[in-house]
Write a protein that holds these residues in place. Sequence first.
Motif, short mmCIF file in Angstrom:
data_model
loop_
_atom_site.label_atom_id
_atom_site.label_comp_id
_atom_site.label_asym_id
_atom_site.label_seq_id
_atom_site.Cartn_x
_atom_site.Cartn_y
_atom_site.Cartn_z
N THR A 59 -41.19 -0.92 -61.13
CA THR A 59 -42.91 -1.80 -61.85
C THR A 59 -42.59 -3.33 -61.40
OG1 THR A 59 -45.22 -1.28 -61.95
CG2 THR A 59 -43.21 -1.15 -64.24
N ASP A 60 -43.91 -3.50 -60.91
CA ASP A 60 -43.80 -5.39 -61.08
C ASP A 60 -43.57 -5.84 -62.77
OD1 ASP A 60 -45.75 -6.44 -58.61
OD2 ASP A 60 -43.29 -5.12 -58.65
N SER A 61 -44.15 -4.70 -63.45
CA SER A 61 -43.71 -5.29 -64.65
C SER A 61 -42.10 -5.58 -65.69
CB SER A 61 -44.90 -5.07 -65.75
OG SER A 61 -44.63 -3.30 -66.01
N VAL A 62 -41.91 -4.41 -65.24
CA VAL A 62 -40.48 -4.10 -66.04
C VAL A 62 -38.78 -5.03 -64.76
CG1 VAL A 62 -41.03 -2.44 -66.27
CG2 VAL A 62 -39.55 -1.62 -64.39
N LYS A 63 -39.17 -5.53 -63.60
CA LYS A 63 -38.66 -6.45 -62.72
C LYS A 63 -37.69 -7.31 -63.32
CE LYS A 63 -40.12 -5.03 -58.24
NZ LYS A 63 -41.29 -5.80 -57.27
N GLY A 64 -36.24 -7.23 -63.55
CA GLY A 64 -35.55 -7.87 -64.03
C GLY A 64 -34.90 -8.01 -65.55
N ARG A 65 -35.92 -6.92 -65.70
CA ARG A 65 -35.60 -6.67 -67.52
C ARG A 65 -34.94 -5.51 -67.78
NH1 ARG A 65 -40.41 -5.91 -70.94
NH2 ARG A 65 -42.04 -5.44 -69.49
N PHE A 66 -35.42 -4.19 -67.04
CA PHE A 66 -35.09 -2.85 -67.18
C PHE A 66 -34.07 -2.64 -66.07
CE2 PHE A 66 -39.43 -1.05 -69.27
CZ PHE A 66 -39.32 -1.93 -70.32
N THR A 67 -33.25 -1.91 -66.25
CA THR A 67 -32.86 -1.04 -65.01
C THR A 67 -32.38 0.12 -65.16
OG1 THR A 67 -31.07 -3.35 -65.38
CG2 THR A 67 -30.15 -1.05 -64.30
N THR A 68 -32.19 0.81 -64.74
CA THR A 68 -32.14 2.42 -64.16
C THR A 68 -30.35 2.69 -64.03
OG1 THR A 68 -32.78 4.68 -64.03
CG2 THR A 68 -32.67 2.92 -62.14
N SER A 69 -30.16 3.48 -64.34
CA SER A 69 -28.80 4.18 -63.97
C SER A 69 -27.75 5.14 -64.01
CB SER A 69 -27.99 3.07 -64.25
OG SER A 69 -27.08 3.45 -65.64
N ARG A 70 -27.26 5.76 -63.39
CA ARG A 70 -26.35 7.80 -63.53
C ARG A 70 -24.97 7.42 -64.35
NH1 ARG A 70 -29.61 9.67 -59.01
NH2 ARG A 70 -27.13 8.70 -58.05
N ASP A 71 -24.72 8.25 -64.93
CA ASP A 71 -23.62 8.65 -64.59
C ASP A 71 -23.47 10.51 -64.55
OD1 ASP A 71 -21.27 9.54 -66.15
OD2 ASP A 71 -20.89 8.62 -67.96
N ASN A 72 -23.17 10.24 -63.69
CA ASN A 72 -23.06 11.75 -62.61
C ASN A 72 -21.37 12.29 -63.43
OD1 ASN A 72 -24.26 10.67 -60.49
ND2 ASN A 72 -22.84 10.14 -59.03
N ALA A 73 -20.83 12.01 -64.26
CA ALA A 73 -20.08 12.69 -65.03
C ALA A 73 -20.41 13.14 -66.27
CB ALA A 73 -18.74 12.09 -65.35
N LYS A 74 -21.61 12.81 -66.29
CA LYS A 74 -22.33 13.06 -67.61
C LYS A 74 -23.82 13.87 -67.88
CE LYS A 74 -20.30 9.86 -71.43
NZ LYS A 74 -20.24 8.45 -72.23
N ASN A 75 -24.00 13.89 -66.04
CA ASN A 75 -25.21 14.20 -65.97
C ASN A 75 -26.22 13.82 -66.82
OD1 ASN A 75 -25.35 15.95 -63.74
ND2 ASN A 75 -26.41 17.66 -65.33
N THR A 76 -26.39 12.48 -67.23
CA THR A 76 -27.48 11.70 -67.41
C THR A 76 -27.83 10.71 -66.56
OG1 THR A 76 -26.66 12.49 -69.94
CG2 THR A 76 -27.39 11.10 -69.19
N VAL A 77 -28.74 10.40 -67.00
CA VAL A 77 -29.57 9.12 -66.84
C VAL A 77 -30.21 7.77 -67.65
CG1 VAL A 77 -30.59 9.87 -63.78
CG2 VAL A 77 -31.71 9.61 -66.28
N TYR A 78 -29.85 6.69 -67.13
CA TYR A 78 -30.31 6.23 -68.20
C TYR A 78 -31.80 4.84 -67.87
CZ TYR A 78 -26.14 8.06 -70.13
OH TYR A 78 -24.86 8.26 -70.01
N LEU A 79 -32.00 4.04 -68.86
CA LEU A 79 -32.96 3.31 -68.87
C LEU A 79 -32.83 2.19 -69.77
CD1 LEU A 79 -35.85 2.47 -67.05
CD2 LEU A 79 -37.12 2.85 -68.81
N GLN A 80 -31.93 1.63 -69.02
CA GLN A 80 -32.09 0.25 -70.50
C GLN A 80 -33.11 -0.62 -69.79
OE1 GLN A 80 -28.88 -0.30 -71.79
NE2 GLN A 80 -30.27 -2.23 -72.94
N MET A 81 -33.58 -1.07 -71.10
CA MET A 81 -34.77 -1.71 -71.61
C MET A 81 -33.91 -3.26 -72.54
SD MET A 81 -37.86 0.75 -72.12
CE MET A 81 -36.77 1.50 -73.96
N ASN A 82 -34.40 -4.36 -71.26
CA ASN A 82 -34.10 -5.71 -72.40
C ASN A 82 -35.35 -6.55 -72.49
OD1 ASN A 82 -31.20 -5.14 -72.32
ND2 ASN A 82 -31.44 -6.07 -70.67
N SER A 83 -35.49 -7.89 -73.18
CA SER A 83 -36.76 -8.89 -73.30
C SER A 83 -37.94 -7.54 -73.45
CB SER A 83 -36.70 -9.19 -72.06
OG SER A 83 -36.05 -10.24 -72.20
N LEU A 84 -37.64 -6.63 -74.61
CA LEU A 84 -38.99 -6.28 -74.43
C LEU A 84 -40.31 -6.72 -75.21
CD1 LEU A 84 -37.03 -3.01 -76.02
CD2 LEU A 84 -38.63 -2.44 -73.65
#
Length: 124
Positions: A59-84
């Motif tokens: 969504t526009d309000s989080v672009k450049g601040r948040f990043t979503t990623s996935r670790d397939n080995a751990k079967n886990t997804v992440y949301l890294q949130m910066n500049s909160l």
Amino acid sequence: VQLQASGGGLVQAGGSLRLSCAASGRTFSRYTTAWFRQAQGKEREFVAALFRGSTTKYTDSVKGRFTTSRDNAKNTVYLQMNSLRPEDTAIYYCAADSSLILSSVWSHTAYAYWGQGTLVTVSS
């Protein structure tokens, strides 16, 4: 698939948090995953999505601040949130679906599986 979200907490404005969403029961890499949030008194809103490949949407309000990623080995997804920011304060939910179409990614009704939510509070 069962989802377990974690990583929320209290942070000052400008700080960072990383949310995690662990999946059990299925291989996460075969699903489109997303993060939604719901602030008190407001409707649940889309934050970010990660498609089965590597395409992401934000969504526009989080672009450049948040990043979503996935670790397939751990079967886990992440949301890294910066500049909160204080306006990021909400309960954050992870969601997943195996048959999502691109045009539906923004809609919480399109996702079949949900985690329990984790509270993020950003103080000013």
